[in-house]
Design a protein around this motif. Structure first.
Motif, PDB file in Angstrom:
ATOM      1  N   CYS A 201       0.835  -1.213   0.000  1.00  0.00           N
ATOM      2  CA  CYS A 201       0.000   0.000   0.000  1.00  0.00           C
ATOM      3  C   CYS A 201       0.865   1.258   0.000  1.00  0.00           C
ATOM      4  CB  CYS A 201      -0.938  -0.006   1.200  1.00  0.00           C
ATOM      5  SG  CYS A 201      -0.097  -0.239   2.771  1.00  0.00           S
ATOM      6  N   CYS A 230      -3.630  -3.872  -1.417  1.00  0.00           N
ATOM      7  CA  CYS A 230      -3.913  -4.721  -0.256  1.00  0.00           C
ATOM      8  C   CYS A 230      -4.811  -5.893  -0.666  1.00  0.00           C
ATOM      9  CB  CYS A 230      -4.565  -3.878   0.838  1.00  0.00           C
ATOM     10  SG  CYS A 230      -4.578  -4.726   2.418  1.00  0.00           S
ATOM     11  N   THR A 233      -2.678  -8.484  -2.046  1.00  0.00           N
ATOM     12  CA  THR A 233      -1.905  -9.185  -1.011  1.00  0.00           C
ATOM     13  C   THR A 233      -2.714 -10.345  -0.429  1.00  0.00           C
ATOM     14  OG1 THR A 233      -0.777  -7.153  -0.461  1.00  0.00           O
ATOM     15  CG2 THR A 233      -0.725  -8.860   1.216  1.00  0.00           C
TER      16      THR A 233
HETATM   17  S1  SF4 Z   1      -1.124  -6.117   4.138  1.00  0.00           S
HETATM   18 FE1  SF4 Z   1      -2.287  -4.452   3.209  1.00  0.00          FE
HETATM   19  S2  SF4 Z   1      -2.223  -2.841   4.748  1.00  0.00           S
HETATM   20 FE2  SF4 Z   1      -0.618  -4.303   5.340  1.00  0.00          FE
HETATM   21  S3  SF4 Z   1       1.234  -3.457   4.352  1.00  0.00           S
HETATM   22 FE3  SF4 Z   1       0.350  -4.970   2.918  1.00  0.00          FE
HETATM   23  S4  SF4 Z   1      -0.934  -3.755   1.539  1.00  0.00           S
HETATM   24 FE4  SF4 Z   1      -0.510  -2.462   3.343  1.00  0.00          FE
END
Ligand code: SF4
Ligand code: SF4
Length: 304
Positions: A201, A230, A233
């Motif tokens: 992010c 995110c 992810t």
């Molecule tokens: S999991 Fe989501 S909120 Fe956490 S660092 Fe990765 S992209 Fe950012």
């Protein structure tokens, strides 16, 4: 297709913006600040105006639109309608294949073509399109203006986009100064400590040193790239979609500030209409209706 869906609002506004300079009604344009013929053309009518009056009209309309948009849409405009954000989404699309040189070349070509079309259209609100094509071919002033504007847009998108949005953009500054509430917000929420600290992010955010996880930041342009990052992810995790969520707020909340914003918008519209009438009223002009100059052509004295 997903890219087109994500940017549908921008594209819905972009298409009429690109098309309007080409539309003529009778002898005149739908909308044209015709600097090369000293006339303001609107809805197929032409009003003679000198350059300074036309610049004043542009300033009045620009300030009014900025204020009305800031009061009603706030940074929703930045994230959804600003070409800068559209280009940021486009760059992200090609960065997915960043190992391929071909995809970089295709990305750069598309971006250059779009920036040039956009620059052409911006200048085409001040000179007719056929004159502008001539100007680009012959490299006269308006042609150089298109080339310079395209080059600036491309350089800005590649080199200083986030910095420009955060510190230079007049619209962003207006939103920051006015006591307005955002119509859209991106918030990080992680009650179960699911964040993997992948940094996706933060890396994708066009604004320098902005970490959505640290809470609200006035510089956020609401582009939504952090939410997408995110989401990716957690793509393989069926129980989590994203830790960053988008919340919409009503444009005009009832009572208090909502009524204040509406009143301000009505007042700005009234003053803009009065200013436009003052600048275009008949007795301030040599002749209000244009009858002698054919569209797009310079007047040349008739040969005896
Ligand atoms: S999991 Fe989501 S909120 Fe956490 S660092 Fe990765 S992209 Fe950012
Ligand atoms: S925090 Fe998210 S929504 Fe805000 S500018 Fe950065 S990437 Fe865009």
């Amino acid at each position: 297709m997903q890219f087109l869906r994500d940017n549908k609002t921008f594209l819905a506004f972009l298409i009429p913006f690109l098309v309007i300079p080409w539309i003529t009604l009778g002898d005149f344009h739908l909308l044209l600040f015709n600097f090369s013929h000293d006339r303001f053309e609107v809805l197929g009518n032409a009003i003679e105006m000198n350059t300074y009056a036309m610049i004043a009209l542009l300033v009045i309309l620009g300030v009014a639109l900025t204020l009305i948009s800031a009061l009603s849409l706030s940074r929703f405009y930045c994230g959804t309608l600003c070409p800068n954000t559209f280009f940021a989404h486009l760059l992200t699309l090609f960065a997915q294949k960043k190992k391929s040189i071909l995809s970089k070349i295709i990305g750069l070509s598309i971006l250059t073509a779009l920036a040039s079309i956009l620059a052409f259209s911006v200048v085409a609100y001040g000179i007719s399109t056929d004159e502008l094509i001539d100007a680009v071919m012959n490299l006269t002033f308006a042609g150089w203006l298109v080339i310079t504007l395209s080059a600036l847009m491309i350089a800005e998108v590649y080199m200083i986009q986030g910095w420009y949005c955060a510190y230079l953009c007049p619209y962003g500054a207006t939103c920051a100064i006015l006591p307005i509430e955002d119509r859209l917000s991106y918030e990080f929420s992680d009650p179960a400590n699911d964040c993997t600290e992948c940094g996706g992010c933060v890396k994708i955010c066009p604004i320098p040193n902005l970490d959505i996880r640290e809470g609200f930041d006035l510089r956020c342009i609401q582009c939504g790239l952090c939410e997408e990052a995110c989401h990716k992810t957690f793509a393989k995790n069926p129980s989590i979609t994203t830790l960053i969520t988008r919340t919409k707020h009503p444009i005009f909340q009832s009572g208090g500030k909502g009524i204040g914003y509406l009143l301000a918008i009505v007042l700005i519209s009234v003053f803009t209409a009065l200013g436009t009438l003052y600048l275009t009223q008949d007795d301030r002009l040599e002749s209000c209706r244009f009858e002698n100059r054919p569209l797009h052509l310079s007047i040349s004295p008739k040969s005896p």
